[in-house]
Design a protein around this motif. Structure first.
Motif, PDB file in Angstrom:
ATOM      1  N   GLN A  77       0.842  -1.201   0.000  1.00  0.00           N
ATOM      2  CA  GLN A  77       0.000   0.000   0.000  1.00  0.00           C
ATOM      3  C   GLN A  77       0.876   1.249   0.000  1.00  0.00           C
ATOM      4  O   GLN A  77       0.655   2.184  -0.775  1.00  0.00           O
ATOM      5  N   ARG A  78       1.847   1.262   0.895  1.00  0.00           N
ATOM      6  CA  ARG A  78       2.746   2.413   1.025  1.00  0.00           C
ATOM      7  C   ARG A  78       3.471   2.668  -0.302  1.00  0.00           C
ATOM      8  O   ARG A  78       3.558   3.808  -0.764  1.00  0.00           O
ATOM      9  N   ASP A  79       3.985   1.605  -0.926  1.00  0.00           N
ATOM     10  CA  ASP A  79       4.705   1.747  -2.190  1.00  0.00           C
ATOM     11  C   ASP A  79       3.787   2.279  -3.291  1.00  0.00           C
ATOM     12  O   ASP A  79       4.183   3.153  -4.071  1.00  0.00           O
ATOM     13  N   ALA A  80       2.562   1.750  -3.370  1.00  0.00           N
ATOM     14  CA  ALA A  80       1.625   2.178  -4.415  1.00  0.00           C
ATOM     15  C   ALA A  80       1.243   3.642  -4.239  1.00  0.00           C
ATOM     16  O   ALA A  80       1.238   4.414  -5.205  1.00  0.00           O
ATOM     17  N   VAL A  81       0.935   4.033  -3.017  1.00  0.00           N
ATOM     18  CA  VAL A  81       0.545   5.422  -2.756  1.00  0.00           C
ATOM     19  C   VAL A  81       1.717   6.361  -3.062  1.00  0.00           C
ATOM     20  O   VAL A  81       1.544   7.394  -3.710  1.00  0.00           O
ATOM     21  N   THR A  82       2.905   5.978  -2.636  1.00  0.00           N
ATOM     22  CA  THR A  82       4.087   6.811  -2.885  1.00  0.00           C
ATOM     23  C   THR A  82       4.347   6.962  -4.381  1.00  0.00           C
ATOM     24  O   THR A  82       4.616   8.069  -4.861  1.00  0.00           O
ATOM     25  N   ALA A  83       4.245   5.862  -5.123  1.00  0.00           N
ATOM     26  CA  ALA A  83       4.499   5.906  -6.568  1.00  0.00           C
ATOM     27  C   ALA A  83       3.453   6.753  -7.286  1.00  0.00           C
ATOM     28  O   ALA A  83       3.794   7.569  -8.152  1.00  0.00           O
ATOM     29  N   LEU A  84       2.186   6.582  -6.942  1.00  0.00           N
ATOM     30  CA  LEU A  84       1.132   7.365  -7.589  1.00  0.00           C
ATOM     31  C   LEU A  84       1.251   8.850  -7.245  1.00  0.00           C
ATOM     32  O   LEU A  84       1.050   9.710  -8.104  1.00  0.00           O
ATOM     33  N   ALA A  85       1.583   9.137  -5.994  1.00  0.00           N
ATOM     34  CA  ALA A  85       1.754  10.543  -5.596  1.00  0.00           C
ATOM     35  C   ALA A  85       2.931  11.171  -6.331  1.00  0.00           C
ATOM     36  O   ALA A  85       2.874  12.344  -6.716  1.00  0.00           O
ATOM     37  N   HIS A  87       3.739  10.599  -9.258  1.00  0.00           N
ATOM     38  CA  HIS A  87       3.288  10.875 -10.627  1.00  0.00           C
ATOM     39  C   HIS A  87       2.144  11.902 -10.640  1.00  0.00           C
ATOM     40  O   HIS A  87       1.349  11.946 -11.574  1.00  0.00           O
ATOM     41  N   ASP A  88       2.051  12.681  -9.579  1.00  0.00           N
ATOM     42  CA  ASP A  88       1.080  13.772  -9.470  1.00  0.00           C
ATOM     43  C   ASP A  88      -0.380  13.335  -9.554  1.00  0.00           C
ATOM     44  O   ASP A  88      -1.230  14.080 -10.045  1.00  0.00           O
ATOM     45  N   CYS A  89      -0.678  12.130  -9.074  1.00  0.00           N
ATOM     46  CA  CYS A  89      -2.086  11.698  -8.986  1.00  0.00           C
ATOM     47  C   CYS A  89      -2.752  12.442  -7.841  1.00  0.00           C
ATOM     48  O   CYS A  89      -2.122  12.724  -6.817  1.00  0.00           O
ATOM     49  N   THR A  90      -4.007  12.730  -8.003  1.00  0.00           N
ATOM     50  CA  THR A  90      -4.743  13.380  -6.917  1.00  0.00           C
ATOM     51  C   THR A  90      -4.992  12.357  -5.814  1.00  0.00           C
ATOM     52  O   THR A  90      -5.056  11.148  -6.074  1.00  0.00           O
ATOM     53  N   PRO A  91      -5.153  12.826  -4.586  1.00  0.00           N
ATOM     54  CA  PRO A  91      -5.472  11.896  -3.502  1.00  0.00           C
ATOM     55  C   PRO A  91      -6.719  11.064  -3.794  1.00  0.00           C
ATOM     56  O   PRO A  91      -6.778   9.882  -3.462  1.00  0.00           O
ATOM     57  N   ARG A  92      -7.728  11.677  -4.421  1.00  0.00           N
ATOM     58  CA  ARG A  92      -8.957  10.945  -4.758  1.00  0.00           C
ATOM     59  C   ARG A  92      -8.667   9.816  -5.746  1.00  0.00           C
ATOM     60  O   ARG A  92      -9.162   8.708  -5.618  1.00  0.00           O
ATOM     61  N   ASP A  93      -7.836  10.100  -6.778  1.00  0.00           N
ATOM     62  CA  ASP A  93      -7.464   9.070  -7.745  1.00  0.00           C
ATOM     63  C   ASP A  93      -6.659   7.951  -7.084  1.00  0.00           C
ATOM     64  O   ASP A  93      -6.839   6.779  -7.397  1.00  0.00           O
ATOM     65  N   ILE A  94      -5.784   8.333  -6.180  1.00  0.00           N
ATOM     66  CA  ILE A  94      -4.993   7.322  -5.469  1.00  0.00           C
ATOM     67  C   ILE A  94      -5.919   6.418  -4.658  1.00  0.00           C
ATOM     68  O   ILE A  94      -5.789   5.191  -4.672  1.00  0.00           O
ATOM     69  N   ALA A  95      -6.883   7.028  -3.965  1.00  0.00           N
ATOM     70  CA  ALA A  95      -7.834   6.247  -3.167  1.00  0.00           C
ATOM     71  C   ALA A  95      -8.643   5.309  -4.060  1.00  0.00           C
ATOM     72  O   ALA A  95      -8.834   4.131  -3.736  1.00  0.00           O
ATOM     73  N   ASP A  96      -9.101   5.815  -5.199  1.00  0.00           N
ATOM     74  CA  ASP A  96      -9.872   4.977  -6.120  1.00  0.00           C
ATOM     75  C   ASP A  96      -9.027   3.842  -6.690  1.00  0.00           C
ATOM     76  O   ASP A  96      -9.478   2.703  -6.775  1.00  0.00           O
ATOM     77  N   THR A  98      -6.299   2.443  -5.488  1.00  0.00           N
ATOM     78  CA  THR A  98      -5.810   1.474  -4.496  1.00  0.00           C
ATOM     79  C   THR A  98      -6.924   0.851  -3.663  1.00  0.00           C
ATOM     80  O   THR A  98      -6.677  -0.060  -2.882  1.00  0.00           O
ATOM     81  N   ARG A  99      -8.144   1.397  -3.835  1.00  0.00           N
ATOM     82  CA  ARG A  99      -9.296   0.965  -3.026  1.00  0.00           C
ATOM     83  C   ARG A  99      -9.059   1.180  -1.530  1.00  0.00           C
ATOM     84  O   ARG A  99      -9.496   0.404  -0.690  1.00  0.00           O
ATOM     85  N   LEU A 100      -8.353   2.257  -1.223  1.00  0.00           N
ATOM     86  CA  LEU A 100      -8.120   2.636   0.164  1.00  0.00           C
ATOM     87  C   LEU A 100      -9.008   3.825   0.498  1.00  0.00           C
ATOM     88  O   LEU A 100      -9.401   4.590  -0.385  1.00  0.00           O
ATOM     89  N   LYS A 101      -9.286   3.992   1.780  1.00  0.00           N
ATOM     90  CA  LYS A 101     -10.020   5.177   2.221  1.00  0.00           C
ATOM     91  C   LYS A 101      -9.120   6.399   2.095  1.00  0.00           C
ATOM     92  O   LYS A 101      -7.900   6.300   2.201  1.00  0.00           O
ATOM     93  N   SER A 102      -9.755   7.538   1.873  1.00  0.00           N
ATOM     94  CA  SER A 102      -9.002   8.786   1.710  1.00  0.00           C
ATOM     95  C   SER A 102      -8.127   9.088   2.921  1.00  0.00           C
ATOM     96  O   SER A 102      -7.007   9.582   2.772  1.00  0.00           O
ATOM     97  N   THR A 103      -8.625   8.779   4.108  1.00  0.00           N
ATOM     98  CA  THR A 103      -7.842   9.041   5.318  1.00  0.00           C
ATOM     99  C   THR A 103      -6.581   8.178   5.351  1.00  0.00           C
ATOM    100  O   THR A 103      -5.522   8.643   5.788  1.00  0.00           O
ATOM    101  N   ARG A 104      -6.685   6.920   4.864  1.00  0.00           N
ATOM    102  CA  ARG A 104      -5.510   6.033   4.819  1.00  0.00           C
ATOM    103  C   ARG A 104      -4.506   6.556   3.791  1.00  0.00           C
ATOM    104  O   ARG A 104      -3.302   6.548   4.033  1.00  0.00           O
ATOM    105  N   VAL A 105      -5.002   7.013   2.640  1.00  0.00           N
ATOM    106  CA  VAL A 105      -4.126   7.584   1.615  1.00  0.00           C
ATOM    107  C   VAL A 105      -3.398   8.802   2.177  1.00  0.00           C
ATOM    108  O   VAL A 105      -2.186   8.947   2.020  1.00  0.00           O
ATOM    109  N   ALA A 106      -4.129   9.679   2.855  1.00  0.00           N
ATOM    110  CA  ALA A 106      -3.514  10.881   3.435  1.00  0.00           C
ATOM    111  C   ALA A 106      -2.434  10.502   4.446  1.00  0.00           C
ATOM    112  O   ALA A 106      -1.351  11.109   4.471  1.00  0.00           O
ATOM    113  N   ALA A 107      -2.716   9.497   5.274  1.00  0.00           N
ATOM    114  CA  ALA A 107      -1.736   9.067   6.271  1.00  0.00           C
ATOM    115  C   ALA A 107      -0.486   8.504   5.602  1.00  0.00           C
ATOM    116  O   ALA A 107       0.643   8.820   6.005  1.00  0.00           O
TER     117      ALA A 107
END
Length: 119
Positions: A77-85, A87-96, A98-107
């Motif tokens: 999860q950490r690797d996927a969120v870091t890689a997407l971020a 590449h300038d993905c929005t937090p909403r796109d990252i959440a969608d 990765t199927r993670l909650k927005s709060t988990r993505v933010a953390a």
């Protein structure tokens, strides 16, 4: 009675009973449930004059495999969120994605920012 810091005990299942020990105080405990085991250990420690919190870690090969799988999933999860971020993905796109909650993505994003060395 002296107050000790919390003690972590590894609990194992033998037949229909959980067992654990606190070797530094020569205390052993058992119980049909983890709650009963914790109470038994606390009572045993009280008999030798020690009051403390007990943290039980249930132990078996299957539970250890489960813990390793959870740790690997969290790292993925950490690797996927870091890689997407990166590449300038929005937090909403990252959440969608990765199927993670927005709060988990933010953390995870803030955790990643804290780990990056400053230039």
């Amino acid at each position: 009675m002296k107050k000790a810091k919390a003690i972590e005990c590894r609990a194992t299942r033998h037949a229909d009973t959980w067992v654990a020990s606190v070797p530094q105080h020569r205390v052993y405990g058992h119980g049909r449930t983890l709650r009963a085991l914790r109470i038994n250990l606390i009572q045993g420690l009280a008999l030798v004059g020690v009051t403390t919190e007990i943290t039980l870690v249930p132990n078996s090969p299957e539970l250890e495999r489960l813990r390793r799988a959870e740790a690997a999933y969290e790292a993925a999860q950490r690797d996927a969120v870091t890689a997407l971020a990166a590449h300038d993905c929005t937090p909403r796109d990252i959440a969608d994605a990765t199927r993670l909650k927005s709060t988990r993505v933010a953390a995870l994003r803030s955790e990643g920012k804290a780990r990056r060395p400053r230039k």
